[in-house]
Enzyme design. Sequence first.
Site, PDB file in Angstrom:
ATOM      1  N   HIS A  17       4.776  -3.749  -7.113  1.00 52.43           N
ATOM      2  CA  HIS A  17       4.486  -4.974  -6.342  1.00 52.43           C
ATOM      3  C   HIS A  17       5.597  -6.008  -6.545  1.00 52.43           C
ATOM      4  CE1 HIS A  17      -0.016  -3.918  -6.995  1.00 52.43           C
ATOM      5  NE2 HIS A  17       0.271  -3.668  -5.726  1.00 52.43           N
ATOM      6  N   LYS A  41     -12.512  -0.775  -2.187  1.00 54.34           N
ATOM      7  CA  LYS A  41     -12.217  -0.542  -3.609  1.00 54.34           C
ATOM      8  C   LYS A  41     -13.342  -1.046  -4.508  1.00 54.34           C
ATOM      9  CE  LYS A  41      -7.213  -0.246  -3.489  1.00 54.34           C
ATOM     10  NZ  LYS A  41      -5.939  -0.933  -3.712  1.00 54.34           N
ATOM     11  N   ARG A  91       4.720   3.352   0.084  1.00 51.53           N
ATOM     12  CA  ARG A  91       5.191   4.249  -0.965  1.00 51.53           C
ATOM     13  C   ARG A  91       5.492   5.645  -0.427  1.00 51.53           C
ATOM     14  NH1 ARG A  91       0.254   2.741  -4.662  1.00 51.53           N
ATOM     15  NH2 ARG A  91      -0.547   3.110  -2.579  1.00 51.53           N
ATOM     16  N   SER A 129      -1.931   0.301  -8.741  1.00 53.66           N
ATOM     17  CA  SER A 129      -2.809  -0.400  -9.684  1.00 53.66           C
ATOM     18  C   SER A 129      -3.896   0.538 -10.195  1.00 53.66           C
ATOM     19  CB  SER A 129      -3.462  -1.609  -9.005  1.00 53.66           C
ATOM     20  OG  SER A 129      -2.488  -2.532  -8.597  1.00 53.66           O
TER      21      SER A 129
HETATM   22  O1  PNS Z   1      -3.702  -3.657  -2.273  1.00 51.55           O
HETATM   23  P1  PNS Z   1      -4.636  -3.159  -1.198  1.00 51.55           P
HETATM   24  O2  PNS Z   1      -6.018  -2.919  -1.762  1.00 51.55           O
HETATM   25  O3  PNS Z   1      -4.102  -1.952  -0.463  1.00 51.55           O
HETATM   26  O4  PNS Z   1      -4.730  -4.346  -0.110  1.00 51.55           O
HETATM   27  C1  PNS Z   1      -5.578  -4.228   1.006  1.00 51.55           C
HETATM   28  C2  PNS Z   1      -5.905  -5.619   1.570  1.00 51.55           C
HETATM   29  C3  PNS Z   1      -6.606  -6.465   0.492  1.00 51.55           C
HETATM   30  C4  PNS Z   1      -4.614  -6.300   2.006  1.00 51.55           C
HETATM   31  C5  PNS Z   1      -6.825  -5.429   2.810  1.00 51.55           C
HETATM   32  O5  PNS Z   1      -8.031  -4.800   2.411  1.00 51.55           O
HETATM   33  C6  PNS Z   1      -7.145  -6.760   3.507  1.00 51.55           C
HETATM   34  O6  PNS Z   1      -6.347  -7.213   4.313  1.00 51.55           O
HETATM   35  N1  PNS Z   1      -8.326  -7.370   3.179  1.00 51.55           N
HETATM   36  C7  PNS Z   1      -8.744  -8.616   3.772  1.00 51.55           C
HETATM   37  C8  PNS Z   1      -9.779  -8.377   4.885  1.00 51.55           C
HETATM   38  C9  PNS Z   1      -9.054  -7.918   6.149  1.00 51.55           C
HETATM   39  O7  PNS Z   1      -8.424  -8.722   6.825  1.00 51.55           O
HETATM   40  N2  PNS Z   1      -9.105  -6.594   6.444  1.00 51.55           N
HETATM   41  C10 PNS Z   1      -8.318  -5.989   7.513  1.00 51.55           C
HETATM   42  C11 PNS Z   1      -8.949  -6.052   8.860  1.00 51.55           C
HETATM   43  S1  PNS Z   1     -10.481  -5.222   8.932  1.00 51.55           S
END
Ligand code: PNS
Length: 163
Positions: A17, A41, A91, A129
């Site tokens: 990150h 998650k 990745r 993570s």
């Molecule tokens: O590190 P991650 O878990 O891959 O990040 C994913 C994250 C937190 C960026 C994604 O789940 C997110 O954008 N969550 C906020 C809610 C949202 O806008 N979801 C996408 C449209 S449904």
Amino acid sequence: MKTAIYPGSFDPVTLGHLNIIKRAAQAFDRLIVCVMVNSRKTGSLFNPKERVELLRRVTGQLRNVEVDFSNGLLADYAREKGAHVVVKGLRAVSDYESEVQMAIINRKLYHNLDTFFIPSSEKYTYLSSTVVREMARYGADLSDFVPREIISDVEAKARGGQS
Ligand code: PNS
């Protein structure tokens, strides 16, 4: 001023990150690293406030980087901040499908929002993570995986149980 948002769970922030943060901070005037909720998650190690604190500690030297938390939609957050770019690290091919799906959904929700993908450094393609949490729970050496400023926090949290 070009503002970009780098959203993620960051539970906890990894060297992968941090590598993306540094590269994105060079490409944009202002980078907001936003801890957000990933509803897919479970089994978190740090709560959102703690994740923000760890991120602030490791990005403190980067003058155009801010750290924030939101439990809303990324598209709404970007609109509120006047940002038109989301940065995501890629990745491997396995990340591609879900990341592109999210990018398209976010653009549907806010048509002025585009996602820029930054390929992970080859050093960190294996790193996540989830892997860090798993290794910390078994007491493995974390020095190749998380910034040194937060190693003891991750070790202590993993010893003490989940948040
Ligand atoms: O590190 P991650 O878990 O891959 O990040 C994913 C994250 C937190 C960026 C994604 O789940 C997110 O954008 N969550 C906020 C809610 C949202 O806008 N979801 C996408 C449209 S449904």
